[in-house]
Design a protein around this motif. Structure first.
Motif, PDB file in Angstrom:
ATOM      1  N   LEU A 102       0.738  -1.156  -0.092  1.00 55.06           N
ATOM      2  CA  LEU A 102      -0.185   0.052   0.218  1.00 55.06           C
ATOM      3  C   LEU A 102       0.741   1.209  -0.052  1.00 55.06           C
ATOM      4  O   LEU A 102       0.616   2.371  -0.596  1.00 55.06           O
ATOM      5  CB  LEU A 102      -0.971  -0.043   1.254  1.00 55.06           C
ATOM      6  CG  LEU A 102      -2.026  -1.107   1.081  1.00 55.06           C
ATOM      7  CD1 LEU A 102      -2.741  -1.059   2.645  1.00 55.06           C
ATOM      8  CD2 LEU A 102      -3.036  -0.990   0.169  1.00 55.06           C
ATOM      9  N   LYS A 103       2.051   1.246   0.196  1.00 56.83           N
ATOM     10  CA  LYS A 103       2.877   2.238   0.656  1.00 56.83           C
ATOM     11  C   LYS A 103       2.191   3.533   1.391  1.00 56.83           C
ATOM     12  O   LYS A 103       2.417   4.566   0.966  1.00 56.83           O
ATOM     13  CB  LYS A 103       3.615   2.821  -0.673  1.00 56.83           C
ATOM     14  CG  LYS A 103       4.390   1.864  -1.464  1.00 56.83           C
ATOM     15  CD  LYS A 103       4.763   2.283  -2.816  1.00 56.83           C
ATOM     16  CE  LYS A 103       5.743   1.206  -3.383  1.00 56.83           C
ATOM     17  NZ  LYS A 103       5.366  -0.042  -3.333  1.00 56.83           N
ATOM     18  N   TRP A 104       1.525   3.141   2.363  1.00 56.19           N
ATOM     19  CA  TRP A 104       1.144   4.017   3.438  1.00 56.19           C
ATOM     20  C   TRP A 104       1.953   4.461   4.419  1.00 56.19           C
ATOM     21  O   TRP A 104       2.461   3.471   5.260  1.00 56.19           O
ATOM     22  CB  TRP A 104      -0.393   3.598   3.912  1.00 56.19           C
ATOM     23  CG  TRP A 104      -1.557   3.717   2.841  1.00 56.19           C
ATOM     24  CD1 TRP A 104      -1.439   4.497   1.808  1.00 56.19           C
ATOM     25  CD2 TRP A 104      -2.701   3.018   2.755  1.00 56.19           C
ATOM     26  NE1 TRP A 104      -2.610   4.132   0.895  1.00 56.19           N
ATOM     27  CE2 TRP A 104      -3.628   3.378   1.602  1.00 56.19           C
ATOM     28  CE3 TRP A 104      -3.490   2.220   3.761  1.00 56.19           C
ATOM     29  CZ2 TRP A 104      -4.862   2.840   1.405  1.00 56.19           C
ATOM     30  CZ3 TRP A 104      -4.722   1.634   3.537  1.00 56.19           C
ATOM     31  CH2 TRP A 104      -5.543   2.283   2.485  1.00 56.19           C
ATOM     32  N   GLN A 105       2.032   5.618   5.105  1.00 62.90           N
ATOM     33  CA  GLN A 105       2.873   6.071   5.986  1.00 62.90           C
ATOM     34  C   GLN A 105       2.141   5.736   7.445  1.00 62.90           C
ATOM     35  O   GLN A 105       2.601   5.712   8.683  1.00 62.90           O
ATOM     36  CB  GLN A 105       3.175   7.528   5.962  1.00 62.90           C
ATOM     37  CG  GLN A 105       4.065   7.658   4.768  1.00 62.90           C
ATOM     38  CD  GLN A 105       5.175   6.872   4.741  1.00 62.90           C
ATOM     39  OE1 GLN A 105       5.881   6.770   5.691  1.00 62.90           O
ATOM     40  NE2 GLN A 105       5.660   6.267   3.491  1.00 62.90           N
ATOM     41  N   ASN A 106       0.936   5.823   7.133  1.00 62.43           N
ATOM     42  CA  ASN A 106      -0.227   5.536   8.518  1.00 62.43           C
ATOM     43  C   ASN A 106      -1.635   5.321   7.953  1.00 62.43           C
ATOM     44  O   ASN A 106      -1.782   5.121   6.791  1.00 62.43           O
ATOM     45  CB  ASN A 106      -0.085   6.795   9.380  1.00 62.43           C
ATOM     46  CG  ASN A 106      -0.838   7.950   8.408  1.00 62.43           C
ATOM     47  OD1 ASN A 106      -2.048   8.176   8.400  1.00 62.43           O
ATOM     48  ND2 ASN A 106      -0.189   9.016   8.072  1.00 62.43           N
TER      49      ASN A 106
END
Length: 241
Positions: A102-106
């Motif tokens: 997803l390459k999500w930071q949070n």
């Protein structure tokens, strides 16, 4: 374990070339010693496996028999090895999915459900079920919750609240059905007991014979882990890029 006939093959060696078969059950499959369903699948030859047709997939979704969606035997083996290695390397499958898929930071949503694209991401299912190859299996990941039915209902963990179901349906209508047609789209959210990743909300979308251009557009050109050697390398011990 009961003795097996001399010509029988241990379940962990089915669909495995003779030179790669092992006397002992691999660590990533020992769970199946106590899991009769998966053990039975793993003991089935791919050649004997029945892939679900589009009509069968539609019927299972309509009947809420999501437990009957199963991976092909060799895919289940690869999937279990993949998850086993992810857990050893990253601590959890979720950690890998969030950071590297997803390459999500949070996981904090910035707006209400389905309001902004940054709170959602559509990817190919990394390890799709044993279905007709013309069926494209996608996963819609969300940073926001998808609440279950009220606790007063019979099976609160196995279905969605009416409001959530309506929100998902509206989203599916806009993104998928308007392009592919209602007859070529099904969606479902797995029951809690069937989820392999519990900490990131998601629901499944299946499309029958969609155009490659459309799938590439909605997924940003995503390639599933089961088809991407680089993703598998990260899971199997290579350093993430």
């Amino acid at each position: 374990m009961a003795d097996k006939p001399n010509n029988a093959v241990d379940f962990w060696n089915v669909n495995v070339p003779a030179e790669l078969q092992t006397q002992e059950c691999p660590d990533f499959l020992t769970y199946a010693l106590e899991n009769e369903k998966d053990r039975s699948i793993l003991a089935t030859r791919d050649a004997d496996w029945h892939r679900l047709s589009w009509e069968e997939a539609q019927r299972l979704t309509l009947q809420n028999r999501l437990d009957l969606f199963e991976r092909m035997p060799s895919d289940l083996r690869r999937y279990r090895e993949y998850c086993f290695n992810l857990e050893r390397k990253y601590g959890s499958v979720m950690e890998f999915v969030v950071k590297h898929r997803l390459k999500w930071q949070n996981l904090e949503p910035v707006d209400k459900p389905f309001a902004v694209d940054s709170d959602m991401k559509i990817l190919r299912n990394d390890w799709p079920y044993g279905i007709d190859p013309r069926i494209v299996h996608l996963v819609v990941w969300t940073k926001f919750e998808l609440p279950a039915a009220p606790s007063s209902d019979a099976d609160p963990d196995e279905d969605l609240s009416p409001e959530t179901r309506a929100q998902i349906q509206a989203y599916v209508d806009e993104v998928f059905i308007n392009v592919c047609g209602a007859e070529n789209v099904i969606w479902f959210k797995n029951w809690k007991a069937l989820k392999s990743i519990h900490s990131v909300e998601h629901f499944h979308v299946m499309l029958f014979n969609p155009s490659d251009d459309f799938v590439d557009r909605v997924t940003g050109g995503d390639v599933s882990a089961s088809e991407d050697a680089e993703i598998q390398k990260k899971a199997l011990g290579g350093e993430p890029s």
